[in-house]
Design a protein around this motif. Sequence first.
Motif, PDB file in Angstrom:
ATOM      1  N   ARG A  37       4.384   5.333  -4.253  1.00 24.36           N
ATOM      2  CA  ARG A  37       3.438   4.605  -3.419  1.00 24.36           C
ATOM      3  C   ARG A  37       3.678   3.101  -3.340  1.00 24.36           C
ATOM      4  NH1 ARG A  37      -2.483   6.698  -3.432  1.00 24.36           N
ATOM      5  NH2 ARG A  37      -2.213   5.770  -1.384  1.00 24.36           N
ATOM      6  N   LYS A  38       4.899   2.698  -3.599  1.00 23.64           N
ATOM      7  CA  LYS A  38       5.272   1.288  -3.422  1.00 23.64           C
ATOM      8  C   LYS A  38       6.634   1.226  -2.725  1.00 23.64           C
ATOM      9  CE  LYS A  38       1.811  -0.463  -5.747  1.00 23.64           C
ATOM     10  NZ  LYS A  38       0.730  -1.136  -5.011  1.00 23.64           N
ATOM     11  N   ALA A  39       6.795   0.228  -1.877  1.00 20.92           N
ATOM     12  CA  ALA A  39       8.093   0.046  -1.230  1.00 20.92           C
ATOM     13  C   ALA A  39       9.114  -0.458  -2.241  1.00 20.92           C
ATOM     14  CB  ALA A  39       7.971  -0.944  -0.077  1.00 20.92           C
ATOM     15  N   VAL A  40      10.346  -0.045  -2.072  1.00 25.13           N
ATOM     16  CA  VAL A  40      11.444  -0.516  -2.915  1.00 25.13           C
ATOM     17  C   VAL A  40      12.571  -0.941  -1.989  1.00 25.13           C
ATOM     18  CG1 VAL A  40      13.105   0.126  -4.705  1.00 25.13           C
ATOM     19  CG2 VAL A  40      10.850   1.211  -4.677  1.00 25.13           C
ATOM     20  N   ILE A  41      13.111  -2.142  -2.207  1.00 25.60           N
ATOM     21  CA  ILE A  41      14.213  -2.598  -1.355  1.00 25.60           C
ATOM     22  C   ILE A  41      15.533  -2.275  -2.049  1.00 25.60           C
ATOM     23  CG2 ILE A  41      15.279  -4.575  -0.202  1.00 25.60           C
ATOM     24  CD1 ILE A  41      12.503  -5.946  -0.287  1.00 25.60           C
ATOM     25  N   ILE A  42      16.407  -1.580  -1.338  1.00 32.57           N
ATOM     26  CA  ILE A  42      17.739  -1.307  -1.871  1.00 32.57           C
ATOM     27  C   ILE A  42      18.571  -2.566  -1.635  1.00 32.57           C
ATOM     28  CG2 ILE A  42      19.769   0.194  -1.749  1.00 32.57           C
ATOM     29  CD1 ILE A  42      17.891   2.314  -0.415  1.00 32.57           C
ATOM     30  N   LYS A  73       0.824  -1.213   0.000  1.00 34.54           N
ATOM     31  CA  LYS A  73       0.000   0.000   0.000  1.00 34.54           C
ATOM     32  C   LYS A  73       0.860   1.266   0.000  1.00 34.54           C
ATOM     33  CE  LYS A  73      -3.988  -2.164   1.269  1.00 34.54           C
ATOM     34  NZ  LYS A  73      -4.966  -2.497   0.227  1.00 34.54           N
ATOM     35  N   GLY A  74       2.162   1.075   0.113  1.00 43.02           N
ATOM     36  CA  GLY A  74       3.029   2.250   0.175  1.00 43.02           C
ATOM     37  C   GLY A  74       3.005   2.941   1.527  1.00 43.02           C
ATOM     38  N   CYS A  75       2.645   2.215   2.574  1.00 43.61           N
ATOM     39  CA  CYS A  75       2.659   2.809   3.916  1.00 43.61           C
ATOM     40  C   CYS A  75       4.108   2.880   4.391  1.00 43.61           C
ATOM     41  CB  CYS A  75       1.812   1.997   4.898  1.00 43.61           C
ATOM     42  SG  CYS A  75       2.538   0.411   5.380  1.00 43.61           S
ATOM     43  N   THR A  76       4.338   3.369   5.584  1.00 40.81           N
ATOM     44  CA  THR A  76       5.716   3.591   5.997  1.00 40.81           C
ATOM     45  C   THR A  76       6.158   2.655   7.120  1.00 40.81           C
ATOM     46  OG1 THR A  76       4.962   5.287   7.524  1.00 40.81           O
ATOM     47  CG2 THR A  76       5.659   6.012   5.342  1.00 40.81           C
ATOM     48  N   ASN A  77       5.411   1.591   7.344  1.00 46.80           N
ATOM     49  CA  ASN A  77       5.766   0.691   8.444  1.00 46.80           C
ATOM     50  C   ASN A  77       7.146   0.055   8.274  1.00 46.80           C
ATOM     51  OD1 ASN A  77       3.486   0.484  10.448  1.00 46.80           O
ATOM     52  ND2 ASN A  77       2.359   0.193   8.547  1.00 46.80           N
ATOM     53  N   CYS A  78       7.385  -0.508   7.105  1.00 47.57           N
ATOM     54  CA  CYS A  78       8.635  -1.246   6.923  1.00 47.57           C
ATOM     55  C   CYS A  78       9.859  -0.338   6.940  1.00 47.57           C
ATOM     56  CB  CYS A  78       8.597  -2.074   5.635  1.00 47.57           C
ATOM     57  SG  CYS A  78       8.311  -1.108   4.146  1.00 47.57           S
ATOM     58  N   ILE A  79       9.746   0.850   6.343  1.00 47.54           N
ATOM     59  CA  ILE A  79      10.944   1.705   6.251  1.00 47.54           C
ATOM     60  C   ILE A  79      11.439   2.103   7.641  1.00 47.54           C
ATOM     61  CG2 ILE A  79      10.416   2.598   3.947  1.00 47.54           C
ATOM     62  CD1 ILE A  79       9.467   5.187   5.173  1.00 47.54           C
ATOM     63  N   LYS A  80      10.500   2.193   8.568  1.00 45.06           N
ATOM     64  CA  LYS A  80      10.848   2.616   9.929  1.00 45.06           C
ATOM     65  C   LYS A  80      11.594   1.537  10.708  1.00 45.06           C
ATOM     66  CE  LYS A  80       9.142   6.725  10.527  1.00 45.06           C
ATOM     67  NZ  LYS A  80      10.038   7.775  10.991  1.00 45.06           N
ATOM     68  N   TYR A  81      11.326   0.300  10.398  1.00 40.90           N
ATOM     69  CA  TYR A  81      11.890  -0.785  11.202  1.00 40.90           C
ATOM     70  C   TYR A  81      13.127  -1.435  10.602  1.00 40.90           C
ATOM     71  CZ  TYR A  81       7.867  -0.526  14.288  1.00 40.90           C
ATOM     72  OH  TYR A  81       6.945  -0.090  15.200  1.00 40.90           O
ATOM     73  N   CYS A  82      13.371  -1.189   9.327  1.00 44.95           N
ATOM     74  CA  CYS A  82      14.517  -1.842   8.675  1.00 44.95           C
ATOM     75  C   CYS A  82      15.834  -1.418   9.340  1.00 44.95           C
ATOM     76  CB  CYS A  82      14.541  -1.482   7.192  1.00 44.95           C
ATOM     77  SG  CYS A  82      15.985  -2.168   6.375  1.00 44.95           S
ATOM     78  N   PRO A  83      16.620  -2.387   9.835  1.00 44.22           N
ATOM     79  CA  PRO A  83      17.822  -2.037  10.592  1.00 44.22           C
ATOM     80  C   PRO A  83      18.945  -1.451   9.743  1.00 44.22           C
ATOM     81  CG  PRO A  83      17.697  -4.408  10.310  1.00 44.22           C
ATOM     82  CD  PRO A  83      16.405  -3.846   9.780  1.00 44.22           C
ATOM     83  N   THR A  84      18.871  -1.612   8.436  1.00 41.99           N
ATOM     84  CA  THR A  84      19.924  -1.033   7.596  1.00 41.99           C
ATOM     85  C   THR A  84      19.384   0.090   6.696  1.00 41.99           C
ATOM     86  OG1 THR A  84      19.584  -2.764   5.945  1.00 41.99           O
ATOM     87  CG2 THR A  84      21.339  -3.134   7.544  1.00 41.99           C
ATOM     88  N   GLU A  85      18.189   0.575   7.018  1.00 44.90           N
ATOM     89  CA  GLU A  85      17.539   1.622   6.213  1.00 44.90           C
ATOM     90  C   GLU A  85      17.568   1.249   4.734  1.00 44.90           C
ATOM     91  OE1 GLU A  85      19.215   5.487   7.208  1.00 44.90           O
ATOM     92  OE2 GLU A  85      17.946   5.570   8.995  1.00 44.90           O
ATOM     93  N   ALA A  86      17.162   0.021   4.449  1.00 45.78           N
ATOM     94  CA  ALA A  86      17.265  -0.491   3.082  1.00 45.78           C
ATOM     95  C   ALA A  86      15.972  -0.329   2.276  1.00 45.78           C
ATOM     96  CB  ALA A  86      17.675  -1.963   3.111  1.00 45.78           C
ATOM     97  N   ILE A  87      14.941   0.246   2.885  1.00 43.46           N
ATOM     98  CA  ILE A  87      13.676   0.346   2.148  1.00 43.46           C
ATOM     99  C   ILE A  87      13.263   1.808   1.981  1.00 43.46           C
ATOM    100  CG2 ILE A  87      11.321  -0.575   1.937  1.00 43.46           C
ATOM    101  CD1 ILE A  87      12.022  -2.613   4.113  1.00 43.46           C
ATOM    102  N   ARG A  88      12.754   2.126   0.808  1.00 41.15           N
ATOM    103  CA  ARG A  88      12.183   3.446   0.534  1.00 41.15           C
ATOM    104  C   ARG A  88      10.807   3.225  -0.073  1.00 41.15           C
ATOM    105  NH1 ARG A  88      16.036   4.076   2.931  1.00 41.15           N
ATOM    106  NH2 ARG A  88      17.791   5.507   2.650  1.00 41.15           N
ATOM    107  N   VAL A  89       9.930   4.201   0.084  1.00 45.74           N
ATOM    108  CA  VAL A  89       8.670   4.145  -0.641  1.00 45.74           C
ATOM    109  C   VAL A  89       8.781   5.121  -1.813  1.00 45.74           C
ATOM    110  CG1 VAL A  89       6.181   4.520  -0.556  1.00 45.74           C
ATOM    111  CG2 VAL A  89       7.352   3.511   1.410  1.00 45.74           C
ATOM    112  N   ARG A  90       8.593   4.587  -3.017  1.00 50.44           N
ATOM    113  CA  ARG A  90       8.660   5.409  -4.227  1.00 50.44           C
ATOM    114  C   ARG A  90       7.396   5.153  -5.034  1.00 50.44           C
ATOM    115  NH1 ARG A  90      11.921   8.046  -2.282  1.00 50.44           N
ATOM    116  NH2 ARG A  90      14.156   7.705  -2.172  1.00 50.44           N
TER     117      ARG A  90
END
Lengths: 430, 146
Positions: free
Chosen positions: A36-41, A17-34
């Motif tokens: 309206r979809k999450a993208v894993i670096i 859904k492009g929410c921000t839950n995952c980006i906040k918890y990722c320990p290596t800051e590897a996720i961005r929402v672009r």
Amino acid sequence: MNKDYFHSVTLNTNMCKGCTNCIKYCPTEAIRVRNRKAVIIKERCIDCGVCIRICPYHAKKAVTDSLDTIKNYKYKIALPAPALYGQYGPEFSRERIVLALKQLGFDYVFEVARAAEIVTNLSDKYMKNKDIKKPVISSACPAVVRFIQIRFPNLIENLLKIESPMEIAAALSRQEVHEKFGIPYEDMGVFFISPCAAKVTSVKAPYESQKSNVDAVIAIKDIYLILREIMKKEDKITSAPFSLSSAIGVSWAGTGGESSAINEGRRIAVHGIDNVSDILEQAVQGGLDDIDFIEALACPEGCLGGPLTVENPFIAKENLKNEIEQIAVNAAHSNSVDKADNIDEYVWKSTVEYSPILKLDDDMEKALEKMRKIDEITNGLYDLDCGACGAPSCRALAEDIVRGIAKETDCIFKLKERLNIIANQLHQIE
Amino acid sequence: MGGVVVRQYDIPANDFTVAGEASSNVRKILSQLGVSPDIVKRTSIAMYEAEINAVIHGNGGQALVEIDTDKIYIRISDQGPGIADLELAMQEGYSTAPDSIREMGFGAGMGLSNIKKHADQLKIDTEIDKGTTVNITVFFKPQTGV
């Protein structure tokens, strides 16, 4: 596909859904929402599975192999992780679980717990070596090893440089099957029954591109129900016609299992990636010189809390405890433990390397310039760390802007500032 | 100031929960700048020791960090009691930390000597009842003639 950056953890864009839950918890800051979809670096992801656990829409998943994969091999060997035993209540004993695996289509079952005992045995020897760097940090959790590669290069030398129980189990099971039944090596398929996404990555893209002895990884959650159905149909079994590992190996599934089995020194067991991060931070500052061994596991309650498990980790812990109580700790170890005299055979052939992916630039002068720019942009932001821009914090957004993958107006407050200016200008035209 | 990156931190008195935050932060910055892990570690240990000293002995203080292309300069200053005998304080094992601090695992008397071991340059200015300033420099590349 770039083998170096294969990841088990992936995103189902339809469900995101492009929410921000995952980006906040990722320990290596590897996720961005672009858009309206999450993208894993990819180069930052350590496959810890935190995002899988946190996503309210179940859009993050771990890629594993299907049970059908076993059909591609003539002789099928199952390597159940000890965490599998914690998935079922006391009525389903370890013996029943192992036999059910055979009914599922496997020709041979080799418990990873047996190999865990070998690692325990070797670790004991390893710890007696005066030249090793302490505190020794367990390398059993692949997410922790990758975390250290990215964030704590100074601790690479502290890693326990012994092969993982999974790899040892894979090698030994092949050997055992060959010796017992004369099965040619090329006919064998070795399948790890996994609670863990990072182990999938370890098999498909091992550290430093070595080759894994495991052919495929099957998620515990994918066979959980079928296995349960099989067990229900069968009568209770009291004794099993094969050797099972002792309590030590089985206890590896939970926290404190690995460290308690090491006989000497001060040992701590840390679980949950945030806790692991804190303890590694302390270790790197030289503040843990009086600790001999750190068991560090990325998941809460260790492998029992792995993203590919089914049962609640705390219930699984009780299940496992029950299983361990069934085994007399003093019962003779399986024969495999005796083979572990030769430590060299199981020591890492090469070490893992630092992956400096957080580095801003290869050129120090340019890196400094970028850092100053990041400071400047961060100062202009609002310190809310709201995540609406798609980055986990204001500073992360500033970094992204300088790295050229975001713009200042991704911040909604900055956008509002800009719109106010435009509105004023329009007003003046009138 | 040219291309220098500057950081300032407050070091609170007797608060071990935040002690070490500044040095940890600096460690992250240096890693992002691509400074080699060994240098990052040396810097971080030297700074951490100085930070802890300010917490234990100096009633807290301030940290100033300046990072240039070739070196990092750290100044930790406090307005504490000052050091009466600097030469003695530099010796390994010498400590004036009270038992309560020692019980927490600090105050082993390795602080200043440890800073000296890890820093390329160390200058300590101290005055009784005025305070102490510890100046640490670590070079990113081996220096000739230092």
